[in-house]
Each structure stands twice: as structure tokens, then as C-alpha cells.
Motif scaffolding. Structure first.
Motif, mmCIF file in Angstrom:
data_model
loop_
_atom_site.group_PDB
_atom_site.id
_atom_site.type_symbol
_atom_site.label_atom_id
_atom_site.label_comp_id
_atom_site.label_asym_id
_atom_site.label_seq_id
_atom_site.Cartn_x
_atom_site.Cartn_y
_atom_site.Cartn_z
ATOM 1 N N MET A 1 1.362 -0.871 -0.031
ATOM 2 C CA MET A 1 0.182 0.325 -0.226
ATOM 3 C C MET A 1 0.672 1.495 0.209
ATOM 4 N N ASN A 2 2.193 1.107 0.855
ATOM 5 C CA ASN A 2 2.655 2.373 1.130
ATOM 6 C C ASN A 2 3.684 2.920 0.012
ATOM 7 N N LYS A 3 3.645 1.187 -0.306
ATOM 8 C CA LYS A 3 4.253 1.264 -1.747
ATOM 9 C C LYS A 3 3.782 2.016 -2.671
ATOM 10 N N ILE A 4 2.926 1.973 -3.467
ATOM 11 C CA ILE A 4 1.632 2.553 -4.221
ATOM 12 C C ILE A 4 2.261 3.801 -4.079
ATOM 13 N N ALA A 5 1.860 4.281 -2.796
ATOM 14 C CA ALA A 5 1.705 5.801 -2.420
ATOM 15 C C ALA A 5 2.488 6.207 -3.061
ATOM 16 N N LYS A 6 3.280 5.758 -2.892
ATOM 17 C CA LYS A 6 4.855 6.518 -3.200
ATOM 18 C C LYS A 6 5.201 6.627 -5.244
ATOM 19 N N ALA A 7 4.593 5.154 -5.089
ATOM 20 C CA ALA A 7 4.466 5.672 -6.806
ATOM 21 C C ALA A 7 3.851 6.590 -7.411
ATOM 22 N N VAL A 8 2.831 6.384 -6.825
ATOM 23 C CA VAL A 8 1.738 7.256 -6.997
ATOM 24 C C VAL A 8 2.497 9.029 -7.161
ATOM 25 N N ASN A 9 2.988 9.635 -5.529
ATOM 26 C CA ASN A 9 3.421 10.614 -5.211
ATOM 27 C C ASN A 9 4.828 10.562 -6.020
ATOM 28 N N LEU A 10 5.521 10.295 -6.889
ATOM 29 C CA LEU A 10 6.590 10.200 -7.272
ATOM 30 C C LEU A 10 6.047 10.735 -9.299
ATOM 31 N N LEU A 11 4.773 9.765 -9.473
ATOM 32 C CA LEU A 11 3.998 10.087 -10.992
ATOM 33 C C LEU A 11 3.500 11.612 -10.657
ATOM 34 N N LEU A 12 3.243 11.830 -9.574
ATOM 35 C CA LEU A 12 2.586 13.061 -9.482
ATOM 36 C C LEU A 12 3.700 14.610 -9.703
ATOM 37 N N LYS A 13 5.066 14.376 -9.196
ATOM 38 C CA LYS A 13 6.159 14.995 -8.974
ATOM 39 C C LYS A 13 6.293 14.794 -10.288
ATOM 40 N N TYR A 14 6.833 13.958 -11.097
ATOM 41 C CA TYR A 14 7.171 14.716 -12.196
ATOM 42 C C TYR A 14 5.756 13.930 -13.380
ATOM 43 N N ASN A 15 5.179 14.768 -13.357
ATOM 44 C CA ASN A 15 3.975 14.787 -13.965
ATOM 45 C C ASN A 15 4.514 15.253 -15.254
ATOM 46 N N THR A 16 4.461 16.270 -14.989
ATOM 47 C CA THR A 16 4.911 16.738 -16.800
ATOM 48 C C THR A 16 5.714 16.078 -17.353
ATOM 49 N N ILE A 17 7.042 14.985 -17.035
ATOM 50 C CA ILE A 17 7.657 13.615 -17.625
ATOM 51 C C ILE A 17 6.593 13.061 -18.319
ATOM 52 N N VAL A 18 6.358 12.539 -16.984
ATOM 53 C CA VAL A 18 5.062 11.096 -17.004
ATOM 54 C C VAL A 18 4.144 11.001 -18.692
ATOM 55 N N ILE A 19 3.503 12.120 -18.063
ATOM 56 C CA ILE A 19 2.597 13.367 -19.657
ATOM 57 C C ILE A 19 3.678 12.961 -21.150
ATOM 58 N N PHE A 20 4.492 13.853 -20.560
ATOM 59 C CA PHE A 20 5.607 13.348 -21.815
ATOM 60 C C PHE A 20 5.779 11.780 -22.747
ATOM 61 N N VAL A 21 6.322 11.052 -21.164
ATOM 62 C CA VAL A 21 6.300 10.263 -22.260
ATOM 63 C C VAL A 21 5.228 8.706 -22.174
ATOM 64 N N ALA A 22 4.081 9.064 -21.945
ATOM 65 C CA ALA A 22 2.726 8.688 -21.646
ATOM 66 C C ALA A 22 1.961 8.991 -23.394
ATOM 67 N N LEU A 23 2.830 10.037 -23.631
ATOM 68 C CA LEU A 23 2.378 10.561 -24.885
ATOM 69 C C LEU A 23 2.787 10.253 -25.775
ATOM 70 N N LEU A 24 4.240 10.166 -25.908
ATOM 71 C CA LEU A 24 5.465 9.452 -26.346
ATOM 72 C C LEU A 24 4.748 7.900 -26.938
ATOM 73 N N ILE A 25 4.479 7.731 -26.165
ATOM 74 C CA ILE A 25 4.314 5.831 -26.209
ATOM 75 C C ILE A 25 3.474 5.477 -27.149
ATOM 76 N N ALA A 26 2.100 6.479 -26.516
ATOM 77 C CA ALA A 26 1.026 6.428 -27.321
ATOM 78 C C ALA A 26 1.353 7.216 -29.055
ATOM 79 N N SER A 27 1.641 7.694 -28.957
ATOM 80 C CA SER A 27 2.046 8.393 -30.124
ATOM 81 C C SER A 27 2.721 7.330 -31.492
ATOM 82 N N SER A 28 3.454 6.278 -30.158
ATOM 83 C CA SER A 28 4.188 5.755 -31.586
ATOM 84 C C SER A 28 3.480 3.768 -31.703
#
Lengths: 325, 501
Positions: free
Chosen positions: A1-28
Motif C-alpha cells: 500500500m505504502n509502495k503504491i502511494a509512494k509510486a503515485v507521489n513520484l508520478l505526480l511529482k514528475y507529472n510533466t515527464i510522465v505525460i510526455f512519456v505517455a504521449l510518446l508511447i501513445a503516439s508511437s
């Protein structure tokens, strides 16, 4: 549970990169030509101008300001750089001088905004709105409303628009150069430190004995200068100086900065995230073009993605606030 | 019908570990004017904010007309008939008098405003307290006194039974004060309970039926004005022993270092002169609104001044901005560290080096981060700032440590004069003593130090000399051996009617 929360936090912290990578994958997945060299270079070349302008916009927004004049200044620059080369211009000049003069005029326009904001304490929105109208008007007056073809003297500029350096289109190089300048400025210089500080708490900076007006003035000058770069790139790519180029560019730049996690109330934002913001916006447009999404629908989708990105940042700042209190 | 209109019993309230109110009981009868007095920060305003619903209480209960109530927000407070009028009026300056009075219930059910009725009602209500104000005039055009009447009328329009006035006469001229008193007497006849907060004891003795004194969050007594003298009330407000909080300072006081002459800034600062010697701590005492902060801000160049000469070491200084002041060697620790002293979202390091960044920690515009870090570490050690590293955000530090960060900013410069505005406000006792020690060290280094403080004990405990301000003027200077709370209060409070206004 804690690990998930941590992962979510990390994703939120680097959300610009996350969006960027997600978009890159989706585009390909969405299109197999997306990752072709031709498309990538095309995309990068399209982003060169907006990338340069967004870096200036970031500096302005960091001081809790806004610069609406950049699109118009870039159009004026596009016209001027071609106009100065004309044999029948007021002062015919060689290419090098034309570029320099255009840059000077752009910086002067930026400095007018800067003066009004920093010294006369006019709201940045209003001051740059006025400059936006003035610059676009001047562009139409000088070009008489017609596109100005680059003369023979402008050949090197045209080549700059289409040539490669180390396998990379030259305008893209300029964008990366500007990115590096702003990155270094914000990270390692007194100027950058104080720009961020002013946006965070102007009163505290002033009471520390720092001339706030100087720095505020400075960011608008830089923003004007980068807008000129975008205008010259546009002329270089098309071979034409035109007063109608880059409409709404200021809004795209603001969107890129905001998608990059900057706050319009100042003090928050980085060069890298802004660059990613530019890429994200560019990729959205590119992939929709590849998928033949009609232009009007593209606008709606772009708007929705901006809302989504900003909401995501809202979640992040709220979770941070919850942590500190 | 209960004997009391308001009964507050056992009220407790603390802010971040500091007890603002401890077991306070306060009762007001209907149709009485009940004065509430105490030093700055004694808890008067906190108590009234709890009654009006602006703050929630930690302990105790409140009864209105004998019925226990809970007042979670100002809206509920108003519904219960409690109206509070602050020093800064809550009026919309561009709207008319009538619109302001009925702002919260302007329209009919359909959402339209019946203007003629609005004006008629407002007119009647204003007349009922003995005034003539055109309900169609714009509030911003009225004098302050009339604006206050509008505020009171607004409270009455909401059927207020309990009217709280916070320093109502601080903005009024003597004749206007008389008019206000007439209004209050009229309201008293209409059975309204009035709670009257003021520093002006002469007025309180004229208008109040009961005086309740609060000191350090505790009620020290309720008396009738006939039973006591003003001096009695003053000693109820203060009169406590000096805690052994103030470390001894025995550094030599040097020559005159910093001198301000005939400083004037509008009505806020008038013809202000003083001088401080090297190694001396000069206190600036006075009530809130006496112009202490305004004076210091004008000296520092944070606000423009009209006239005045400032000299340091015999050299006249031209100070038109904080930049000039800092260059000349003046440091300023503002009263509000969160809004003015620090940048909360930046690290300790970036805050500490702010005033000295371009002079000491940069070359060709680039920041020398290693030197910056080393210096910050030194200052953290010297000031015993409790922070996990130089990179911690200031927002994550406690109030006392934030204040030390602001002090550290100036220790990194070559400043020779340091102005401290309320340096220990909202700081716990331990950190307070550390800050006093630091002040002593700075004095020993030969700096001239100016301290503004609203805490009597602090002013007496740490200053060599105290200047008492009232209404923008120096009321008197007290030397070390004359420093008593009575002496300061006597100068700070208007005992005689304030014709000088």
C-alpha cells in the motif's frame, strides 16, 4: 500500500515527464510514421519558434508576470528581417546587419513592456496587451499587409531554415541553445535566482535590498529577444516575411509553460519542464495531423489536454500542502 | 430572560502551542457598555473573534441570552445578533450608503432591488440613531466618522443585539468621538449590549459601565469605572515580574553611530528624531498604530518619506530605496517574517544569502554555490537554527527558526545598523532567549540596534534606552533606569482628551 502511494507521489511529482512519456508511447502506437526521422525533424522544426518563445515566457511567468506581445513581436521580426534586405527599404542593409537590427528592435519593444511593468507598475497583462497590438500593427504597416519575399541577400537565412548541423535542423539547434541558456540562467546565476525569488515573494526580495525593477525589466527584454528569434526562424523556413505569422503564439507559449508545471502566480517552474511542455503541445498537434483529425477538433482536444495537465498539477500541489500542514 | 446577554465561560484558545486565552470568563448584560482593555496581544481581539465566530475556541462555552450556542463561523455569529466592527471598515466604497447597509439582504426574493424602499428603510434606520446621512451618497465620499455610522447602521439592520467595537475612536477627531458616544448611548437605551475595545482610558472612563481587563490571556478583573482610577487599570493591565528571560549584556556603548533627524511622512510619522550609539540597543515602544513600523520603513527606504536626514558615522545618507539602505549598511528584520522576511518556498541557503548574493557569492553573475553553502552552514551553527540541512525549505521550519533565518540574512552582510521589528512575535520562549542572546552579540560587535516591540517586558528587558511613540510623534525618551511599564504606558496611552489630533 505504502509502495503504491509512494509510486503515485513520484508520478505526480514528475507529472510533466510522465505525460510526455505517455504521449510518446501513445503516439508511437497511434502512427507508425511518428518515429520516422522525417516526422521527428519536421515536428522539431515546427517547435523551434514556440520553444524559443516559451523560454522567454517562462522567465516572465516566474516573476508572476505575463507577456502577451511575443506573437506580435515575432511577426514584426519576421517582416523586419526581410524588409531590411529590400533594396528600396528605408535603410537597405546586408543580412547580418538586418538580423542584428531586428533583434535590437524586438528587445526594445520588450523593454517597453518591462519599463511599464517594472517602473510604472502597470499590470503585465495590460502593458503587454498594448505592446501586442502595437507590434502587430507595425508589422502590417511595414509590410503594407503583403508578404515580403526574401531577396538574394537572404539566401543564407533560407539555408539556415532548411540546413542541418550535426544531423539536426539548424533552427532546432537554436531552440536548444536558448533552452540551455535559460537552464543555466535559472540554475547557476544571480539573475535566475532572483527572478524566481521575486515571483515567490517580491516584498521579501525588495526588503533584502535588491532592485526588483531591474530584474523585472530584464525578463521582458529577454522575452522580446526570444520572440525575435522565433520570427526570424519563421522567415527562414518559409522564405517570406509576413505580418500574419504566429497568431496566438503567446497563448501556446503560456500553455506550454503551464503544462510544464509553472504557476502563473510566479516562483515555480523550470526550463526543462517548459521544454517538455512545448514537446507535449507539439506532439499532440503532430499526432492529430498524422491521424487526419480535422483542425477544429484539434483545438478542442488541445484545450482538454491542457485542462487535464493542469488538474494533475493541482492534485500534486494539494498533496504537498497536505504534507506540510 | 437571562440576566446576561453574553456569557463566555472557561474560554481557552492556543495558536501553535502558545496560549492566547486561558480559562477566560466574560459576561455582558443587556443595555450596557462593557469596555475590554489590555496590552497589545493580551487576547482582547482573540476573545472577540471567538465570540463573533471568526475563530473557533479550544475550550469553554458561550451562552447568548441564557442559551448555549456554538458559533462556528461569522455568518452564524451575525444570525445570533453579534456584529463586530473592526478598525478597518468592511464597507464597499463604491456602493451607496443604503446598498452597504443592506448588502447581505439587498434584493427581494425575485432577485430585483427595490431602490426606493431600500433608501427609505436606510434613511429611517440612520435617523433612529440620531444621524442624517443621504442614503444615496457613495460611501467612499463620506468622512471616516460617517463611514463608521454606516457600519453601525449596517449592524443594526441585521438586528444586532451585541455590538463589538474594536478601537472605534482611533480614526475619529474629538468632536466625532462625541457623536459616536451619543450613538452608543442611544443604542444602550435600545437595550443593545456594546463591547468596547480601546486603549484610550479617558474615553473608557467616560462611556463604559463596566471595565474588564485582560492580561496575557487571563482576565485580571472586572471593575466599575467609579470604583477605580486610570492608574489602577494600568497596573491591572501590566504589573508582573520580569522573568529571568533576558540575558545580561555588558558591552561598552560606543560613540553615536546612527542618527535620524526630523523624519516626516504624511500624518503617520511627524518630526521624528533619534540617535543610536554603537553597541546600544534602542527600543521603540508604543501601541499598535502609533507609527513605529511606518517610521522604520521610511528610514529603510521601503516607503517614501517627505523630509528627514539620516546620518551614519557622521556621513549623511541618501536613502530612497531598501537597496540604498542595505548598501549604506542598514539591515531590516520586518515584523511579518512570512510575508516580508523570508521566501517560504526557498531553501534556508537561498534565503540566508539573499542580501549579499551579488556582492559576496557571485562572479560574473554566476553564483558560487560552494561558498554559499559553506557560509550558510556557518550561520546555521552560529544561530543554532534547527534545520535538517541548508537545502530545507524555510516553510518547513518553526516560527523561531524562521526568524533566525531572517536574522542570519543580515549577519552575512556588513551591516552596522540593524532594525528589528517585533523580532520575537509568535516565537516560543526558548527561541526568544536565543534571539535576545544574538542581539547581545550583535551589540558587542559594535552594531547599533533598534528594536520595535509591543511586549513591555521585552522592551524593558533588552533595551538600553526606549523611545515611546504615539500618533507618529516621539512622546518621550526613557533611559535605562527609568524603564518601567508604568512609565512607558503613561507615555503611550492618551490619558488626556486627544485634542492634539
Amino acid at each position: 500500500m505504502n509502495k503504491i502511494a509512494k509510486a503515485v507521489n513520484l508520478l505526480l511529482k514528475y507529472n510533466t515527464i510522465v505525460i510526455f512519456v505517455a504521449l510518446l508511447i501513445a503516439s508511437s502506437f497511434a502512427s507508425d510514421v511518428f518515429f520516422s526521422q522525417r516526422n521527428i525533424f519536421n515536428l522539431l522544426r515546427q517547435m523551434a519558434g514556440i520553444g524559443a518563445v516559451s523560454m522567454g515566457m517562462l522567465l516572465v511567468i516566474l516573476t508572476a508576470g505575463i507577456d502577451l506581445s511575443v506573437g506580435s513581436i515575432s511577426a514584426l521580426a519576421s517582416v523586419l528581417v526581410a524588409y531590411f534586405l529590400l533594396p528600396d527599404s528605408v535603410v537597405p542593409m546586408p543580412l547580418f546587419a538586418s538580423v542584428i537590427c531586428t533583434i535590437i528592435i524586438g528587445v526594445l519593444l520588450g523593454s517597453s513592456s518591462g519599463f511599464l511593468v517594472a517602473n510604472r507598475r502597470i499590470a503585465p497583462f495590460v502593458a503587454t496587451l498594448a505592446l501586442m497590438t502595437i507590434a502587430r500593427g507595425l508589422a502590417f504597416i511595414i509590410s503594407k499587409g503583403r508578404p515580403i519575399l526574401l531577396t538574394e541577400a537572404g539566401e543564407p537565412l533560407k539555408n539556415f531554415g532548411s540546413d542541418y548541423w550535426l544531423g539536426i535542423p539548424q533552427p532546432v539547434f537554436v531552440m536548444f541553445l536558448i533552452f540551455v541558456i535559460v537552464f543555466v540562467l535559472l540554475r547557476y546565476t544571480v539573475f535566475g535566482r532572483l527572478v524566481i525569488a521575486i515571483g515567490s515573494n517580491e516584498t521579501a526580495v525588495r526588503l533584502s535590498g535588491i532592485r526588483v525593477a531591474v530584474y523585472k525589466f530584464g525578463v521582458y527584454c529577454i522575452s522580446g529577444g526570444f520572440a525575435v528569434v522565433a520570427g526570424i526562424i519563421s522567415t527562414a523556413r518559409t522564405g517570406v516575411g509576413s505580418a500574419v505569422v504566429n497568431p496566438g503564439m503567446e497563448l501556446d507559449a503560456i500553455a506550454a509553460v503551464v503544462i510544464g508545471g509553472a504557476s502563473l502566480s510566479g516562483g515555480k517552474g523550470t526550463a526543462l519542464n517548459t521544454l517538455l511542455g512545448v514537446f507535449i503541445l507539439g506532439m499532440i498537434g503532430n499526432i492529430m495531423n498524422l491521424k487526419n483529425v480535422p483542425g477544429y477538433s484539434q483545438q478542442v482536444i488541445k484545450g482538454l489536454i491542457i485542462i487535464f495537465a493542469v488538474l494533475l498539477q493541482g492534485i500534486r500541489s494539494r498533496s504537498e500542502a497536505a504534507k506540510t500542514s | 430572560m437571562s440576566e446576561y446577554r453574553v456569557e463566555m465561560t472557561g474560554i481557552g484558545k492556543s495558536f501553535g502551542g502558545v496560549n492566547a486565552l486561558k480559562d477566560v470568563s466574560f459576561r455582558v448584560r443587556p443595555g450596557r457598555i462593557h469596555a475590554l482593555v489590555g496590552e497589545n496581544g493580551a487576547g482582547k481581539s482573540t476573545l472577540m473573534k471567538i465570540l463573533s465566530g471568526a475563530y473557533s475556541k479550544d475550550a469553554g462555552w458561550i451562552k447568548i441570552d441564557g442559551k448555549e450556542v456554538s458559533i462556528p463561523n461569522p455568518h452564524t455569529g451575525r444570525k445570533l445578533g453579534i456584529a463586530i466592527i473592526y478598525q478597518e471598515f468592511a464597507l464597499a466604497p463604491d456602493l451607496t450608503v443604503a446598498e452597504n447597509i443592506y448588502l447581505d439582504h439587498l434584493g427581494s426574493k425575485k432577485g430585483f432591488i427595490n431602490r426606493s424602499r431600500l433608501y427609505r428603510d436606510a434613511d429611517e434606520l440612520i435617523n433612529s440613531i440620531g444621524f442624517e446621512i443621504n442614503p444615496r451618497s457613495t460611501v467612499g465620499d463620506l468622512t471616516v466618522a460617517y463611514q463608521q455610522v454606516v457600519e453601525i447602521t449596517k449592524a443594526l439592520s441585521e438586528k444586532a443585539k451585541i455590538l463589538i467595537l474594536d478601537e472605534p475612536t482611533s480614526v475619529l477627531a474629538p468632536r466625532e468621538t462625541e457623536r459616536l458616544f451619543e450613538v452608543l448611548r442611544r443604542l444602550k437605551q435600545q437595550d443593545v449590549s456594546i463591547i468596547y475595545i480601546s486603549h484610550r482610558l479617558d474615553e473608557i472612563f467616560r462611556i463604559a459601565d463596566v471595565i474588564t481587563v485582560i492580561k496575557d490571556g487571563v482576565v485580571t478583573g472586572s471593575v466599575g469605572p467609579a470604583e477605580v482610577s486610570t492608574d489602577d487599570v494600568i497596573s491591572m493591565m501590566i504589573g508582573r515580574k520580569l522573568a529571568a528571560m533576558f540575558p545580561k549584556r555588558d558591552c561598552a556603548i560606543g560613540d553615536e553611530l546612527f542618527c535620524v533627524e526630523n523624519l516626516t511622512k504624511g500624518k503617520e510619522v511627524r518630526n521624528f528624531s533619534f540617535s543610536v550609539r554603537a553597541g546600544q540597543v534602542l527600543g521603540i515602544a508604543g501601541l499598535v498604530g502609533a507609527g513605529r513600523t511606518e517610521t522604520m520603513r521610511a528610514i529603510f527606504g521601503a516607503d517614501p518619506k517627505d523630509t528627514g536626514t539620516i546620518t551614519l558615522d557622521g556621513r549623511p545618507l541618501k536613502i530612497n530605496s531598501p537597496t540604498d539602505a542595505v548598501k549604506a549598511g542598514i539591515g531590516f528584520v520586518p515584523e511579518d517574517r512570512k510575508e516580508q522576511g523570508t521566501i517560504l518556498s526557498m531553501s534556508v541557503r537561498k534565503n540566508v544569502t539573499m542580501p549579499s548574493l551579488s556582492e559576496r557569492f557571485s562572479g560574473f553573475g554566476f553564483i558560487k554555490q560552494a561558498a554559499e553553502k559553506k557560509n550558510t552552514k556557518k550561520l546555521i551553527e552560529k544561530l543554532a537554527i534547527k534545520t535538517s540541512s541548508t537545502e530545507t525549505d524555510v516553510a518547513d521550519l518553526s516560527g523561531g527558526n524562521q526568524q533566525k533565518v531572517v536574522l542570519a540574512k543580515w549577519l552575512g552582510t556588513d551591516c552596522r545598523v540593524i532594525i528589528l521589528d517585533e523580532p520575537t512575535r509568535g516565537v516560543d520562549v526558548g527561541a526568544k532567549v536565543e534571539i535576545y542572546n544574538l542581539i547581545n552579540e550583535l551589540a558587542a560587535d559594535g552594531l547599533a540596534i533598534i528594536v520595535i516591540s509591543s511586549e513591555m517586558t521585552e522592551i524593558i528587558g533588552i533595551c538600553d534606552r526606549v523611545l515611546v511613540m504615539r500618533a507618529g510623534c516621539v512622546q518621550g525618551v526613557l533611559e535605562k533606569d527609568e524603564l518601567t511599564e508604568e512609565n512607558i504606558m503613561n507615555l503611550a496611552i492618551v490619558k488626556q482628551p486627544a485634542y492634539a489630533l
